[in-house]
Design a protein around this motif. Structure first.
Motif, PDB file in Angstrom:
ATOM      1  N   THR A  33     -11.603  -2.644  -7.492  1.00 33.22           N
ATOM      2  CA  THR A  33     -11.775  -3.904  -8.206  1.00 33.22           C
ATOM      3  C   THR A  33     -10.588  -4.786  -7.846  1.00 33.22           C
ATOM      4  N   PRO A  34     -10.746  -6.112  -7.960  1.00 31.77           N
ATOM      5  CA  PRO A  34      -9.624  -6.997  -7.630  1.00 31.77           C
ATOM      6  C   PRO A  34      -8.361  -6.640  -8.409  1.00 31.77           C
ATOM      7  N   ALA A  35      -8.520  -6.240  -9.670  1.00 35.84           N
ATOM      8  CA  ALA A  35      -7.343  -5.908 -10.476  1.00 35.84           C
ATOM      9  C   ALA A  35      -6.659  -4.637  -9.965  1.00 35.84           C
ATOM     10  N   GLN A  36      -7.473  -3.629  -9.599  1.00 35.99           N
ATOM     11  CA  GLN A  36      -6.889  -2.391  -9.053  1.00 35.99           C
ATOM     12  C   GLN A  36      -6.178  -2.659  -7.741  1.00 35.99           C
ATOM     13  N   ARG A  37      -6.812  -3.477  -6.928  1.00 37.74           N
ATOM     14  CA  ARG A  37      -6.238  -3.736  -5.608  1.00 37.74           C
ATOM     15  C   ARG A  37      -4.894  -4.435  -5.758  1.00 37.74           C
ATOM     16  N   LEU A  38      -4.819  -5.396  -6.683  1.00 39.93           N
ATOM     17  CA  LEU A  38      -3.547  -6.078  -6.899  1.00 39.93           C
ATOM     18  C   LEU A  38      -2.511  -5.093  -7.442  1.00 39.93           C
ATOM     19  N   GLN A  39      -2.927  -4.304  -8.405  1.00 39.09           N
ATOM     20  CA  GLN A  39      -2.007  -3.335  -8.993  1.00 39.09           C
ATOM     21  C   GLN A  39      -1.433  -2.398  -7.922  1.00 39.09           C
ATOM     22  N   ASN A  40      -2.305  -1.865  -7.080  1.00 40.46           N
ATOM     23  CA  ASN A  40      -1.844  -0.923  -6.065  1.00 40.46           C
ATOM     24  C   ASN A  40      -0.978  -1.610  -5.011  1.00 40.46           C
ATOM     25  N   TRP A  41      -1.364  -2.833  -4.683  1.00 37.08           N
ATOM     26  CA  TRP A  41      -0.571  -3.588  -3.711  1.00 37.08           C
ATOM     27  C   TRP A  41       0.825  -3.852  -4.268  1.00 37.08           C
ATOM     28  N   LEU A  42       0.868  -4.254  -5.549  1.00 38.58           N
ATOM     29  CA  LEU A  42       2.167  -4.510  -6.175  1.00 38.58           C
ATOM     30  C   LEU A  42       3.013  -3.237  -6.194  1.00 38.58           C
ATOM     31  N   ALA A  43       2.375  -2.126  -6.510  1.00 38.34           N
ATOM     32  CA  ALA A  43       3.108  -0.860  -6.550  1.00 38.34           C
ATOM     33  C   ALA A  43       3.746  -0.569  -5.190  1.00 38.34           C
ATOM     34  N   ALA A  44       3.002  -0.832  -4.124  1.00 42.14           N
ATOM     35  CA  ALA A  44       3.542  -0.607  -2.783  1.00 42.14           C
ATOM     36  C   ALA A  44       4.685  -1.577  -2.500  1.00 42.14           C
ATOM     37  N   HIS A  45       4.467  -2.816  -2.841  1.00 41.83           N
ATOM     38  CA  HIS A  45       5.452  -3.864  -2.570  1.00 41.83           C
ATOM     39  C   HIS A  45       6.744  -3.614  -3.339  1.00 41.83           C
ATOM     40  N   LEU A  46       6.623  -3.105  -4.558  1.00 39.19           N
ATOM     41  CA  LEU A  46       7.816  -2.864  -5.369  1.00 39.19           C
ATOM     42  C   LEU A  46       8.474  -1.532  -5.037  1.00 39.19           C
ATOM     43  N   GLY A  47       7.858  -0.765  -4.138  1.00 35.72           N
ATOM     44  CA  GLY A  47       8.441   0.516  -3.762  1.00 35.72           C
ATOM     45  C   GLY A  47       8.115   1.637  -4.731  1.00 35.72           C
ATOM     46  N   ARG A  48       7.265   1.355  -5.713  1.00 38.55           N
ATOM     47  CA  ARG A  48       6.888   2.442  -6.630  1.00 38.55           C
ATOM     48  C   ARG A  48       5.900   3.374  -5.972  1.00 38.55           C
ATOM     49  N   ALA A  49       4.955   2.806  -5.272  1.00 34.13           N
ATOM     50  CA  ALA A  49       4.018   3.651  -4.542  1.00 34.13           C
ATOM     51  C   ALA A  49       4.774   4.209  -3.348  1.00 34.13           C
ATOM     52  N   ARG A  50       4.865   5.520  -3.264  1.00 36.72           N
ATOM     53  CA  ARG A  50       5.562   6.157  -2.146  1.00 36.72           C
ATOM     54  C   ARG A  50       4.576   6.487  -1.031  1.00 36.72           C
ATOM     55  N   LEU A  51       3.323   6.628  -1.447  1.00 38.57           N
ATOM     56  CA  LEU A  51       2.294   7.034  -0.499  1.00 38.57           C
ATOM     57  C   LEU A  51       1.127   6.079  -0.667  1.00 38.57           C
ATOM     58  N   VAL A  52       0.757   5.393   0.402  1.00 39.89           N
ATOM     59  CA  VAL A  52      -0.361   4.460   0.339  1.00 39.89           C
ATOM     60  C   VAL A  52      -1.439   4.957   1.291  1.00 39.89           C
ATOM     61  N   LEU A  53      -2.650   5.168   0.754  1.00 43.59           N
ATOM     62  CA  LEU A  53      -3.770   5.622   1.560  1.00 43.59           C
ATOM     63  C   LEU A  53      -4.779   4.494   1.615  1.00 43.59           C
ATOM     64  N   GLY A  54      -5.264   4.173   2.781  1.00 46.72           N
ATOM     65  CA  GLY A  54      -6.202   3.058   2.768  1.00 46.72           C
ATOM     66  C   GLY A  54      -6.969   2.886   4.052  1.00 46.72           C
ATOM     67  N   THR A  55      -7.865   1.912   4.018  1.00 49.25           N
ATOM     68  CA  THR A  55      -8.643   1.545   5.192  1.00 49.25           C
ATOM     69  C   THR A  55      -7.872   0.484   5.968  1.00 49.25           C
ATOM     70  N   ARG A  56      -8.531  -0.121   6.957  1.00 47.99           N
ATOM     71  CA  ARG A  56      -7.791  -0.979   7.894  1.00 47.99           C
ATOM     72  C   ARG A  56      -6.945  -2.044   7.222  1.00 47.99           C
ATOM     73  N   LEU A  57      -7.421  -2.612   6.095  1.00 49.89           N
ATOM     74  CA  LEU A  57      -6.645  -3.703   5.511  1.00 49.89           C
ATOM     75  C   LEU A  57      -5.287  -3.220   5.006  1.00 49.89           C
ATOM     76  N   ALA A  58      -5.153  -1.908   4.761  1.00 49.58           N
ATOM     77  CA  ALA A  58      -3.898  -1.377   4.235  1.00 49.58           C
ATOM     78  C   ALA A  58      -2.765  -1.465   5.261  1.00 49.58           C
ATOM     79  N   VAL A  59      -3.109  -1.704   6.526  1.00 45.57           N
ATOM     80  CA  VAL A  59      -2.037  -1.804   7.525  1.00 45.57           C
ATOM     81  C   VAL A  59      -1.125  -2.988   7.192  1.00 45.57           C
ATOM     82  N   PHE A  60      -1.648  -3.925   6.402  1.00 42.71           N
ATOM     83  CA  PHE A  60      -0.858  -5.092   6.019  1.00 42.71           C
ATOM     84  C   PHE A  60      -0.147  -4.920   4.680  1.00 42.71           C
ATOM     85  N   ALA A  61      -0.183  -3.722   4.106  1.00 46.93           N
ATOM     86  CA  ALA A  61       0.496  -3.524   2.827  1.00 46.93           C
ATOM     87  C   ALA A  61       1.977  -3.820   2.989  1.00 46.93           C
TER      88      ALA A  61
END
Ligand code: ADP
Ligand code: ZN
Ligand code: ZN
Length: 691
Positions: free
Chosen positions: A236-264
């Motif tokens: 969902t748009p809200a989940q995607r933002l949440q997960n993106w923010l987590a990656a950007h803030l360094g909280r997410a240590r592991l990001v799994l994703g499809t092609r768009l995740a290369v731009f995380a």
């Protein structure tokens, strides 16, 4: 550190429409100093858009009255200089504006939120409850080849900066050789070194399985909320933002994703893994047509961090890099636990009595083989890359066929909901009870898709539990998971489906895989068709016999009219290396990629003539004689939704030469389009996958 600019003029990457000709970042006035990478909202025309303060000096003329930045997302740390570099590179390489690309790859919800709303979202992240403590995982001891591969990647991770960028690692491992375990160990080492890890997979439907495996392994090591997140378009748009923010803030240590995740945005990125690196879905098919695999390699090189490209059938581009030594090849030749690859049986369709052979995909010998497996309580997989019941309906009286009024394609007959559906434009109608042309009641399907195969199997093998998995059977959320679970639990005897079921899944019970009609791709005009077919069949075969404890030998059954074809002969020996080297030799002599570099100019218009006129005029504007321009040709499906599609191929022997030529050409095309008003859309596709 990101540079701070004094109050005054800032450059902002914003999604200006291409026809405006504004393709670099635009200048705005700002009262406060804004660091590069800061997210802002800026006015453009009558709209207000999301933008990113871009590195570099503003070139704006002071005498011009600049419009002010409308809002600043001050609570969010700026995007890193590395992120901006990647966007600059990708926009330049794929011939798009950096603003368009930034807007396309940032979470869509960012465009809608005000700075205050974003602050609320950030607070919500802080309130995420911690997860229950997880037990420490059981790690299997590595097989020798796995240990070797892991050691190489660990050595790359450990070599201290400053250092040259490590060579990309091509993890060439047969299906079932335990590539995922190598990713897990490499990830563990990177995480232990305090780095973030990015893992890319080709298909959304593979992410839950992968996420489960990574979570199981790392839940104890990474107990913090949002330490493991996924990024793909089904969130969902809200989940995607949440997960993106987590990656950007360094909280997410592991990001799994499809092609768009290369731009995380991952400020501490230390390792990138690209699983099934050969998969065509890494290439974006509209807008900025980027290759996430290629960008992953670029990004890793830019950051001087390791990148692991895994596949049983690497793309010929990657294979060539391994051959030339640019990539480091890490080989896993053996299946885990000593499982052997399935025996490949090339079933000769010419051996059938003439009448039976032509009309049936379920040949008597294939049914007998399936029956035998069924009687032993073993699971089988039947694979056909065409969904629906039949590819076309046909009237025997007047030869009417169910063509799509809007496309140069047939509408597919879907029996379950009695519809004729166009798989290109979506145009759907109820199946007519009589021929719309002559009124004849006897209209019949020709050919077969997965739906018909399912029906025929159910009829031919009474009592067998047949399950079909394809894009139609998994439309609703959760359906795919339920269906896959039934397969894993052994509640299914015969699994029927499209390529969706051939990729990645670790089915433990399947011992027999059949490809009923794979010949189509052998004679395609697309030079990559054999490569794709070989990969698909190897993958499909790889679903069989993954559990070595099975008592009967695993088998792959390939029905073909061309048994002697080199592709099938290599397949029968599981000889990717032979296949790849043959193909590379052919590509070299025909100067095709990876020995040359291609781009396509595509144009769409209401008439083919208008599209063609634009392409011909564009060809006149290409002044570099080092770039070969081919004549315009119609797209493989020339008309879709009443739009004619033409394309023109460009070829150069050097990538840099092609890039330079495109850079000079694209602004001229923007101007040319203003004259060719009948052209609806045009786009350059760099390194096109299908031509
Ligand atoms: P691939 O991705 O190469 O097809 P997987 O990573 O899915 O293969 O591994 C195949 C199976 O082998 C999985 O069930 C996995 O859990 C198991 N496996 C992998 N490495 C080991 C190991 N060292 N010891 C025991 N089992 C392993
Ligand atoms: Zn259509
Ligand atoms: Zn008719």
């Amino acid at each position: 550190m990101t540079e701070s600019k004094g109050a005054g003029v800032v450059r902002v990457a914003v999604d200006a429409p291409q026809h405006s000709g504004l393709n670099g970042p635009l200048d705005y006035a700002s009262e406060q100093a804004l660091a590069s990478g800061t997210l802002v909202r800026v006015p453009l025309g009558r709209r207000e858009l999301l933008g990113v303060v871009w590195p570099g000096e503003a070139v704006g003329q002071p005498e011009m009255a600049l419009r002010p930045v409308a809002a600043v997302f001050a609570a969010l740390p700026p995007l890193g200089a590395d992120w901006c570099r990647m966007l600059d590179f990708a926009a330049g390489y794929y011939q798009r504006s950096v603003g368009e690309l930034a807007s396309a790859v940032l979470p869509p919800q960012l465009r809608e939120l005000s700075p205050e709303q974003l602050v609320a979202r950030l607070r919500k992240l802080d309130r995420k409850p911690a997860k229950a403590a997880a037990a420490s995982p059981v790690k299997p001891p590595l097989a020798p080849e796995q240990a070797e591969a892991v050691a190489r990647i660990e050595a790359q991770l450990a070599s201290a900066a400053p250092r040259p960028a490590p060579r990309p690692a091509l993890l060439f491992g047969v299906t079932g050789s335990g590539k995922t375990e190598v990713y897990l160990r490499a990830a563990e080492a990177a995480l232990a070194a305090g780095r973030q890890v990015l893992v890319l997979v080709p298909e959304i439907n593979l992410t839950p399985q992968l996420e489960a495996r990574f979570t199981e392994r790392f839940a104890a090591l990474l107990p913090q909320p949002l330490a493991i997140v996924s990024l793909h378009s089904a969130l969902t748009p809200a989940q995607r933002l949440q997960n993106w923010l987590a990656a950007h803030l360094g909280r997410a240590r592991l990001v799994l994703g499809t092609r768009l995740a290369v731009f995380a945005s991952m400020p501490e990125l230390g390792l990138i893994v690209v699983d099934e690196e050969h998969d065509p879905s890494y290439k974006q098919q509209d807008g900025a047509r980027y290759s996430a695999r290629d960008l992953a390699v670029w990004r890793a090189h830019d950051l001087k961090v390791p990148v692991v490209l895994g596949s049983a059938t690497p793309s010929l581009e990657s294979w060539q890099h391994a051959e030339s030594g640019r990539y480091e090849r890490l080989t896993l030749a053996a299946r885990i636990g000593g499982g052997v690859l399935p025996r490949v049986r090339l079933f000769d369709m010419k051996s059938l009595p003439a009448t039976a052979g032509v009309t049936t995909a379920l040949t008597a010998p294939l049914l007998a083989a399936l029956k035998e497996r069924l009687d032993r309580g073993e699971q089988s997989l039947v694979f056909l890359n065409r969904r629906g019941y039949a590819p076309v309906l046909h009237c025997g009286e007047c030869q009417w066929k169910s063509d799509c009024p809007h496309c140069s394609a047939w509408r597919v007959f879907h029996k379950r909901d009695r519809t004729l559906r166009c798989h290109h434009c979506g145009f759907t109608e109820r199946v007519p009870s009589a021929c719309p042309n002559c009124g004849n009641h006897d209209i019949a399907p020709i050919g077969r898709g997965t739906e018909k195969l399912e029906e025929q199997l159910t009829e031919a093998l009474p009592g067998a539990r047949v399950l079909r998995i394809d894009a139609d059977s998994t439309r609703r959320k959760g359906e795919l998971e339920t269906q896959l679970k039934a397969v894993h639990d052994g509640d299914v005897d015969i699994l029927v489906g499209t390529q969706m079921i051939t990729k990645g899944h670790d089915f433990r019970r399947i011992r027999f895989v059949a490809a009923v009609n794979p010949d189509g791709a052998l004679f395609s005009s697309d030079f990559r068709a054999p490569e794709r077919l070989f990969a698909l069949l190897m993958q499909a075969g790889g679903r069989a016999g993954r559990d070595a404890s099975g008592e009967t030998p695993a088998e792959m059954w390939v029905q073909t009219w061309h048994r002697e074809h080199a592709l099938y002969q290599a397949l029968a020996r599981h000889d990717y290396v032979r296949f790849a080297n043959d193909q590379l030799a052919e590509r070299r002599s025909a100067s095709l990629p990876p020995f040359s570099h291609l781009a396509l100019l595509r144009a769409e218009a209401r008439t083919a003539d208008a599209a063609k006129a634009f392409l011909l005029a564009a060809a006149e504007l290409m002044h570099d004689e080092g770039v070969l321009v081919y004549p315009p040709v119609p797209h493989a499906v020339a008309r879709v939704a009443d739009v004619e599609r033409m394309q023109m191929l460009l070829e150069a022997s050097q990538r840099a030469r092609l890039q330079a030529a495109l850079r000079a050409w694209v602004p001229e095309l923007i101007a040319l389009k203003r004259v060719h008003k009948a052209v609806l859309r045009w786009a350059v596709d760099v390194d096109p996958l299908a031509i």
